[in-house]
Design an enzyme around this catalytic site. Sequence first.
Site, short mmCIF file in Angstrom:
data_model
loop_
_atom_site.label_atom_id
_atom_site.label_comp_id
_atom_site.label_asym_id
_atom_site.label_seq_id
_atom_site.Cartn_x
_atom_site.Cartn_y
_atom_site.Cartn_z
N GLY A 117 0.86 -1.18 0.00
CA GLY A 117 0.00 0.00 0.00
C GLY A 117 0.89 1.22 0.00
O GLY A 117 2.13 1.11 -0.01
N SER A 118 0.28 2.39 0.09
CA SER A 118 1.09 3.62 -0.02
C SER A 118 2.13 3.72 1.10
O SER A 118 3.25 4.16 0.88
CB SER A 118 0.17 4.85 -0.02
OG SER A 118 -0.74 4.78 1.06
N GLU A 134 3.90 1.50 2.31
CA GLU A 134 5.01 0.56 2.13
C GLU A 134 5.89 0.94 0.94
O GLU A 134 6.99 0.40 0.79
CB GLU A 134 4.49 -0.88 1.94
CG GLU A 134 3.83 -1.47 3.18
CD GLU A 134 2.48 -0.85 3.49
OE1 GLU A 134 1.73 -0.54 2.52
OE2 GLU A 134 2.17 -0.63 4.68
N GLU A 177 -4.08 -10.44 2.41
CA GLU A 177 -3.02 -10.61 3.41
C GLU A 177 -3.07 -11.94 4.15
O GLU A 177 -2.03 -12.43 4.62
CB GLU A 177 -3.03 -9.45 4.40
CG GLU A 177 -2.55 -8.12 3.79
CD GLU A 177 -3.63 -7.36 3.04
OE1 GLU A 177 -4.75 -7.88 2.89
OE2 GLU A 177 -3.36 -6.22 2.62
N HIS A 205 0.19 -4.09 4.77
CA HIS A 205 -0.24 -2.71 4.68
C HIS A 205 -0.97 -2.27 5.95
O HIS A 205 -2.14 -2.61 6.16
CB HIS A 205 -1.15 -2.53 3.46
CG HIS A 205 -1.63 -1.12 3.32
ND1 HIS A 205 -0.78 -0.05 3.34
CD2 HIS A 205 -2.88 -0.62 3.15
CE1 HIS A 205 -1.48 1.07 3.20
NE2 HIS A 205 -2.75 0.75 3.09
N HIS A 255 -9.06 -30.90 21.69
CA HIS A 255 -10.06 -30.18 20.90
C HIS A 255 -11.45 -30.45 21.51
O HIS A 255 -11.90 -29.67 22.33
CB HIS A 255 -9.98 -30.60 19.43
CG HIS A 255 -10.88 -29.82 18.52
ND1 HIS A 255 -11.07 -30.12 17.20
CD2 HIS A 255 -11.67 -28.75 18.77
CE1 HIS A 255 -11.93 -29.26 16.67
NE2 HIS A 255 -12.30 -28.42 17.59
N GLY A 313 -5.75 -24.54 13.98
CA GLY A 313 -7.05 -24.92 13.42
C GLY A 313 -7.72 -23.81 12.65
O GLY A 313 -8.91 -23.89 12.34
N1 TZD Z 1 -13.27 -20.32 10.24
C1 TZD Z 1 -11.95 -20.46 10.41
C2 TZD Z 1 -11.01 -19.37 9.99
N2 TZD Z 1 -11.41 -21.57 10.95
C3 TZD Z 1 -12.23 -22.56 11.35
N3 TZD Z 1 -11.67 -23.63 11.90
C4 TZD Z 1 -13.64 -22.47 11.16
C5 TZD Z 1 -14.11 -21.31 10.60
C6 TZD Z 1 -14.60 -23.54 11.62
N4 TZD Z 1 -14.50 -24.81 10.87
C7 TZD Z 1 -13.76 -25.87 11.34
O1 TZD Z 1 -13.11 -25.90 12.38
S1 TZD Z 1 -13.86 -27.19 10.29
C8 TZD Z 1 -14.88 -26.38 9.22
C9 TZD Z 1 -15.13 -25.07 9.67
C10 TZD Z 1 -15.95 -24.11 8.93
C11 TZD Z 1 -15.42 -27.06 8.00
C12 TZD Z 1 -14.41 -27.16 6.90
O2 TZD Z 1 -15.05 -27.77 5.82
P1 TZD Z 1 -14.30 -28.42 4.64
O3 TZD Z 1 -13.89 -29.86 5.16
O4 TZD Z 1 -15.24 -28.53 3.51
O5 TZD Z 1 -13.04 -27.70 4.37
P2 TZD Z 1 -14.80 -31.09 5.63
O6 TZD Z 1 -13.96 -32.28 5.41
O7 TZD Z 1 -16.06 -31.10 4.85
O8 TZD Z 1 -15.04 -30.89 7.11
#
Ligand code: TZD
Length: 526
Positions: free
Chosen positions: A25-26, A28, A47, A70, A281, A401
Amino acid sequence: MTTVHQACYEILREQGLTTFFGNPGSNELPFLKNFPEDFRYILGLQEAVVLGMADGYAQATGRPGFVNLHSAAGTGNAMGALANAWNSHTPLVVTAGQQVRAMMGVEALLTNVDSVTLPRPLVKWSCEPSSAQDVPLALSRAIHMATSPAAGPVYVSVPYDDWGRQAGPGVEHLAKRSVQSAGALSEALISKLVAALEGASNPVMVVGPDVDASEANGHAAKLAEKLAMPVWMAPSAPRCSFPTTHPCFRGLLPAGIASISRILKGHDLILVVGAPVFRYHQYEPGEYLPLGARLIAITCDVNEATRAPMGDAIVADIRLALGTLGERVASMSRSMPAARQMPEPAPEEPGRLTPERVFDILDEMAPRDAIYVNESTSTTNILWQRLRMTGQGSYYFAAAGGLGFALPAAVGIQLAKPDRQVIGVIGDGSANYGIQALWTAAQYNIPAIFVIMKNGTYGALRWFAGVLEAEKVPGLDVPGLDFCALAQGYGVDAVHAGSSDELVDALRRALASRKPMLIEVETRAA
Ligand code: TZD
Ligand code: CA
């Protein structure tokens, strides 16, 4: 006269940070002006993707990645990806352009207000130098801070008028500095650990991402062989730290308190290396440890060591510790654990593939040293059961995750490892959080293969909804996505596969093409 600009490029050059991942951006532009020919700039179109690519690149090279964002808005877009980098101990020097010093007070457009606070708590250190003359020192400190154990991201915000100013006296010392940490175990600790390991009647080892990150997988295997002990991958594994074909390997631990204790029942000593204890988890209340078990953790991270709810922890260099223990323990005469059975080949289904089948085909066709980047959340266990991963740096997964890691990271890893084939296995949900990385793969001809598992749903959330007994939840399906069209829109060749034969053909083409390619695979929910 040496300018701050010259001094900083000299530091980056000497310290080997000549690949920039950025979106400018500007604020940078004065930093990027007269961009030296021995540097390269990898442009990401958003980003989150910039940081994800740098994360993959830094993890795969083991060297600090350099990121230029940025101001506040660019930093904000990268924060989700920063959560992953923080959790994976990725050494990243994240910089952001700040407004000119004279206009920060009035909060002119693009002022990064309270810039030092913004990236916290996802950085080890955050700084906006108080004067232009402090910029080279801050950058130098950032590099050494990022790489010192436990490695992690750091953040430096630089007002854009600083680059043209004169650097301070003595600035030339910074470029060639080194900072090293000596984290070897003391003789007393070695004796204690060796006695504990040799004295255990049924020891087990749990290995985590920092074993792979410190290139110690071979050391872990030797220790396991000498003690004839089974080995598990720590839960929610972001990397593969043990050959999955090794007779001692048992698989991926589940991520629940009670399940882990159930699986490790009967062991009197649990040695955890290079992992938090543990990255749980799903909430499964229960005993943290099976009855009669003692837990010893060796970690590079004092945070991991102190927050564990049970066991003893030692903060040390993982590679040195594993190497020493592997040398010093006596070979045990116990019989080796029985080799893991490879699962049965998966059956066919008309019109789409089972996830098992996809992994069997990948395992069959991919080069033995392929690198897998996984973000197909509901099929992670199937992947660990079916893919043979044997070498260092063969597997990557978002350490916090946070979705949006795999697609950009695959690009960054492929850039770092041109001699190995990178294969991203990515869900049709996850692919949307980092889709713009396809453009970077196309423009810089980074020949990663992206396998999109299209089951039309957030499969992992459907599973979790069952665990939490959460019925009638909205927003769990993702129909109507055409990944071939999206890929072509970003300049990447793409093909759809609805049968084993089509997947085999597509993979053959992709593996031969030396160009990035996306394969959209119609799959059944796992
Ligand atoms: N947003 C972000 C940034 N991270 C996350 N982990 C989630 C939302 C929540 N989330 C999970 O933890 S797994 C998942 C989500 C939305 C589903 C991913 O679906 P996919 O895979 O189609 O990539 P599967 O195999 O169908 O689960
Ligand atoms: Ca899905």
